[in-house]
Design a protein around this motif. Structure first.
Motif, PDB file in Angstrom:
ATOM      1  N   HIS A   1     -36.812 -16.848 -93.804  1.00 13.70           N
ATOM      2  CA  HIS A   1     -37.264 -16.336 -92.503  1.00 13.70           C
ATOM      3  C   HIS A   1     -36.081 -16.103 -91.558  1.00 13.70           C
ATOM      4  O   HIS A   1     -36.009 -15.054 -90.909  1.00 13.70           O
ATOM      5  CB  HIS A   1     -38.272 -17.294 -91.870  1.00 13.70           C
ATOM      6  N   THR A   2     -35.161 -17.057 -91.469  1.00 14.80           N
ATOM      7  CA  THR A   2     -34.073 -16.909 -90.494  1.00 14.80           C
ATOM      8  C   THR A   2     -33.104 -15.797 -90.925  1.00 14.80           C
ATOM      9  O   THR A   2     -32.542 -15.112 -90.070  1.00 14.80           O
ATOM     10  CB  THR A   2     -33.306 -18.237 -90.277  1.00 14.80           C
ATOM     11  N   ALA A   3     -32.960 -15.580 -92.252  1.00 11.23           N
ATOM     12  CA  ALA A   3     -32.071 -14.502 -92.723  1.00 11.23           C
ATOM     13  C   ALA A   3     -32.634 -13.133 -92.358  1.00 11.23           C
ATOM     14  O   ALA A   3     -31.894 -12.159 -92.222  1.00 11.23           O
ATOM     15  CB  ALA A   3     -31.871 -14.612 -94.233  1.00 11.23           C
ATOM     16  N   SER A   4     -33.954 -13.050 -92.203  1.00 18.69           N
ATOM     17  CA  SER A   4     -34.590 -11.754 -91.919  1.00 18.69           C
ATOM     18  C   SER A   4     -34.519 -11.378 -90.437  1.00 18.69           C
ATOM     19  O   SER A   4     -34.887 -10.268 -90.068  1.00 18.69           O
ATOM     20  CB  SER A   4     -36.060 -11.792 -92.364  1.00 18.69           C
ATOM     21  N   LEU A   5     -34.038 -12.286 -89.591  1.00 12.89           N
ATOM     22  CA  LEU A   5     -34.102 -12.050 -88.145  1.00 12.89           C
ATOM     23  C   LEU A   5     -33.034 -11.092 -87.625  1.00 12.89           C
ATOM     24  O   LEU A   5     -33.263 -10.371 -86.663  1.00 12.89           O
ATOM     25  CB  LEU A   5     -33.962 -13.390 -87.391  1.00 12.89           C
ATOM     26  N   GLY A   6     -31.850 -11.135 -88.236  1.00 13.52           N
ATOM     27  CA  GLY A   6     -30.750 -10.300 -87.768  1.00 13.52           C
ATOM     28  C   GLY A   6     -30.137 -10.800 -86.464  1.00 13.52           C
ATOM     29  O   GLY A   6     -29.527 -10.044 -85.716  1.00 13.52           O
TER      30      GLY A   6
ATOM     31  N   GLU B   1     -28.975 -14.888 -84.319  1.00 14.89           N
ATOM     32  CA  GLU B   1     -28.890 -16.343 -84.463  1.00 14.89           C
ATOM     33  C   GLU B   1     -30.255 -16.974 -84.207  1.00 14.89           C
ATOM     34  O   GLU B   1     -30.865 -16.710 -83.163  1.00 14.89           O
ATOM     35  CB  GLU B   1     -27.851 -16.903 -83.472  1.00 14.89           C
ATOM     36  N   PRO B   2     -30.766 -17.763 -85.134  1.00 13.93           N
ATOM     37  CA  PRO B   2     -32.097 -18.351 -84.937  1.00 13.93           C
ATOM     38  C   PRO B   2     -32.125 -19.426 -83.851  1.00 13.93           C
ATOM     39  O   PRO B   2     -31.163 -20.176 -83.677  1.00 13.93           O
ATOM     40  CB  PRO B   2     -32.439 -18.954 -86.297  1.00 13.93           C
ATOM     41  N   VAL B   3     -33.228 -19.471 -83.122  1.00 15.86           N
ATOM     42  CA  VAL B   3     -33.482 -20.579 -82.193  1.00 15.86           C
ATOM     43  C   VAL B   3     -34.459 -21.542 -82.883  1.00 15.86           C
ATOM     44  O   VAL B   3     -34.964 -21.262 -83.967  1.00 15.86           O
ATOM     45  CB  VAL B   3     -34.049 -20.081 -80.835  1.00 15.86           C
ATOM     46  N   VAL B   4     -34.727 -22.676 -82.229  1.00 16.69           N
ATOM     47  CA  VAL B   4     -35.581 -23.705 -82.836  1.00 16.69           C
ATOM     48  C   VAL B   4     -36.969 -23.137 -83.176  1.00 16.69           C
ATOM     49  O   VAL B   4     -37.531 -23.435 -84.222  1.00 16.69           O
ATOM     50  CB  VAL B   4     -35.674 -24.935 -81.903  1.00 16.69           C
ATOM     51  N   GLN B   5     -37.497 -22.284 -82.286  1.00 19.66           N
ATOM     52  CA  GLN B   5     -38.822 -21.690 -82.553  1.00 19.66           C
ATOM     53  C   GLN B   5     -38.824 -20.886 -83.859  1.00 19.66           C
ATOM     54  O   GLN B   5     -39.850 -20.850 -84.552  1.00 19.66           O
ATOM     55  CB  GLN B   5     -39.249 -20.791 -81.372  1.00 19.66           C
ATOM     56  N   ASP B   6     -37.695 -20.264 -84.201  1.00 17.00           N
ATOM     57  CA  ASP B   6     -37.636 -19.494 -85.451  1.00 17.00           C
ATOM     58  C   ASP B   6     -37.774 -20.417 -86.665  1.00 17.00           C
ATOM     59  O   ASP B   6     -38.345 -20.023 -87.690  1.00 17.00           O
ATOM     60  CB  ASP B   6     -36.313 -18.715 -85.536  1.00 17.00           C
ATOM     61  N   VAL B   7     -37.248 -21.627 -86.551  1.00 12.80           N
ATOM     62  CA  VAL B   7     -37.381 -22.597 -87.655  1.00 12.80           C
ATOM     63  C   VAL B   7     -38.845 -23.017 -87.779  1.00 12.80           C
ATOM     64  O   VAL B   7     -39.386 -23.134 -88.883  1.00 12.80           O
ATOM     65  CB  VAL B   7     -36.464 -23.824 -87.433  1.00 12.80           C
ATOM     66  N   ILE B   8     -39.496 -23.210 -86.628  1.00  8.06           N
ATOM     67  CA  ILE B   8     -40.934 -23.540 -86.641  1.00  8.06           C
ATOM     68  C   ILE B   8     -41.716 -22.383 -87.268  1.00  8.06           C
ATOM     69  O   ILE B   8     -42.573 -22.594 -88.137  1.00  8.06           O
ATOM     70  CB  ILE B   8     -41.435 -23.830 -85.211  1.00  8.06           C
ATOM     71  N   ASP B   9     -41.404 -21.147 -86.845  1.00  9.96           N
ATOM     72  CA  ASP B   9     -42.095 -19.975 -87.397  1.00  9.96           C
ATOM     73  C   ASP B   9     -41.884 -19.889 -88.909  1.00  9.96           C
ATOM     74  O   ASP B   9     -42.786 -19.495 -89.648  1.00  9.96           O
ATOM     75  CB  ASP B   9     -41.588 -18.685 -86.730  1.00  9.96           C
ATOM     76  N   ALA B  10     -40.687 -20.271 -89.349  1.00  5.76           N
ATOM     77  CA  ALA B  10     -40.383 -20.259 -90.785  1.00  5.76           C
ATOM     78  C   ALA B  10     -41.287 -21.247 -91.522  1.00  5.76           C
ATOM     79  O   ALA B  10     -41.851 -20.931 -92.569  1.00  5.76           O
ATOM     80  CB  ALA B  10     -38.915 -20.610 -91.018  1.00  5.76           C
ATOM     81  N   LEU B  11     -41.437 -22.445 -90.953  1.00  8.28           N
ATOM     82  CA  LEU B  11     -42.324 -23.438 -91.588  1.00  8.28           C
ATOM     83  C   LEU B  11     -43.759 -22.918 -91.626  1.00  8.28           C
ATOM     84  O   LEU B  11     -44.490 -23.141 -92.588  1.00  8.28           O
ATOM     85  CB  LEU B  11     -42.257 -24.770 -90.826  1.00  8.28           C
ATOM     86  N   LEU B  12     -44.145 -22.191 -90.567  1.00  7.84           N
ATOM     87  CA  LEU B  12     -45.519 -21.680 -90.487  1.00  7.84           C
ATOM     88  C   LEU B  12     -45.784 -20.546 -91.475  1.00  7.84           C
ATOM     89  O   LEU B  12     -46.930 -20.121 -91.638  1.00  7.84           O
ATOM     90  CB  LEU B  12     -45.829 -21.237 -89.052  1.00  7.84           C
ATOM     91  N   THR B  13     -44.734 -20.068 -92.162  1.00  7.92           N
ATOM     92  CA  THR B  13     -44.979 -19.099 -93.241  1.00  7.92           C
ATOM     93  C   THR B  13     -45.549 -19.806 -94.470  1.00  7.92           C
ATOM     94  O   THR B  13     -46.065 -19.152 -95.374  1.00  7.92           O
ATOM     95  CB  THR B  13     -43.702 -18.324 -93.648  1.00  7.92           C
TER      96      THR B  13
END
Ligand code: FE2
Ligand code: FE2
Length: 275
Positions: free
Chosen positions: A151-156, A158-170
């Motif tokens: 998930h974080t590699a697809s963002l283009g 720098e990920p924030v903490v919410q992006d890590v949460i969104d990744a888990l929610l996948t």
């Protein structure tokens, strides 16, 4: 259909986890051959063993240690924290120091436990019974790491903490969980920085282990659960982000992968206690 033995059940879990040896927190309490229909629950005691018989099951699998050597030798698996910390750049000596309070508490708890409670009833019922803890959590840890990397590699950016949460929610286990992924320390809009998924090491590392990560270049630690007083200690410290994924949801990530494999091999699995 020939069924699967208790040793076969262990073997399949080790294979999926990429492990050679059964970790100390997992054990066969009553062995059995050719199991066709097993009850699988996160926590199993005598009542659940009797329910399994009532439901026509010929074996029972627990996730959490249910007695015997899995309870008595549980403190040994906490050493996995050291390996995880070292992999994330924490010096080995610092890592060893960080788990000391955790290990002493676990040793006292193991010494206090009535280690033969559930196993004795399994013997009396002649019910094949085992628990598989660390291997299934290791499967879950890898799936969580992969989800975060993907998930974080697809963002283009720098990920924030919410992006890590969104990744888990996948992962469906978190998306469908009745519990929330929480951030009790730090904030969702902060840069995630280097992320460590700390799972599959017996239990969470508390404040001391999280601090060791924060001190050595990791900005975001993912635990599956943590005691409230440990959160207070980390808040007082004021550094880093702690994501708490949710205990049962996170346990299910590895468990579901394993159950899918058992079912693919023709075993009937009766789900209970969190599954
Ligand atoms: Fe677990
Ligand atoms: Fe658990």
């Amino acid at each position: 259909m020939s069924g699967i033995s208790t040793d076969g059940l262990i073997h399949i879990a080790l294979e999926l986890a990429g492990m050679r040896q059964l970790p100390a927190d997992s054990a066969v309490y009553v062995s059995g051959e050719a199991l066709a229909r097993v009850l699988f629950g996160i926590d199993i005691g005598p009542a659940e063993l009797l329910i399994a018989r009532e439901l026509g099951c010929d074996g029972v699998i627990a996730h959490h240690p249910a007695g015997g050597s899995a309870t008595l030798r549980f403190p040994e698996v906490l050493a996995r924290h050291v390996e995880l910390m070292v992999e994330h750049g924490v010096p080995r000596e610092v890592a060893r120091d960080a788990i000391k309070p955790l290990v002493s508490r676990a040793i006292l708890r193991a010494q206090a436990a009535n280690y033969d409670h559930a196993p004795s009833f399994a013997r009396l019922l002649r019910m094949p019974f085992l628990n598989i803890h660390l291997p299934l959590d290791e499967i879950g840890r890898r799936l969580m790491v992969e989800a975060i990397e993907r998930h974080t590699a697809s963002l283009g950016r720098e990920p924030v903490v919410q992006d890590v949460i969104d990744a888990l929610l996948t992962l469906p286990e978190f998306a469908q969980a009745p519990t929330q992924v929480m951030v009790p320390v730090g904030a969702v809009d902060r840069p995630a920085g280097k992320v460590a998924v700390v799972h599959g090491a017996g239990t969470n590392g508390g404040a001391a282990v999280a601090k060791a990560y924060f001190d050595h270049g990791v900005s975001t630690v993912v635990y599956i659960h943590i005691a409230p007083e440990e959160v207070e200690r980390l808040r007082a410290d004021g550094r880093g982000n702690l994501i708490v994924a949710g205990h049962i949801a996170a346990d299910l990530v590895g468990i579901n992968r394993y159950v899918a494999e058992l079912e693919a091999r023709g075993l009937e699995v009766v789900r209970a206690s969190g599954l």
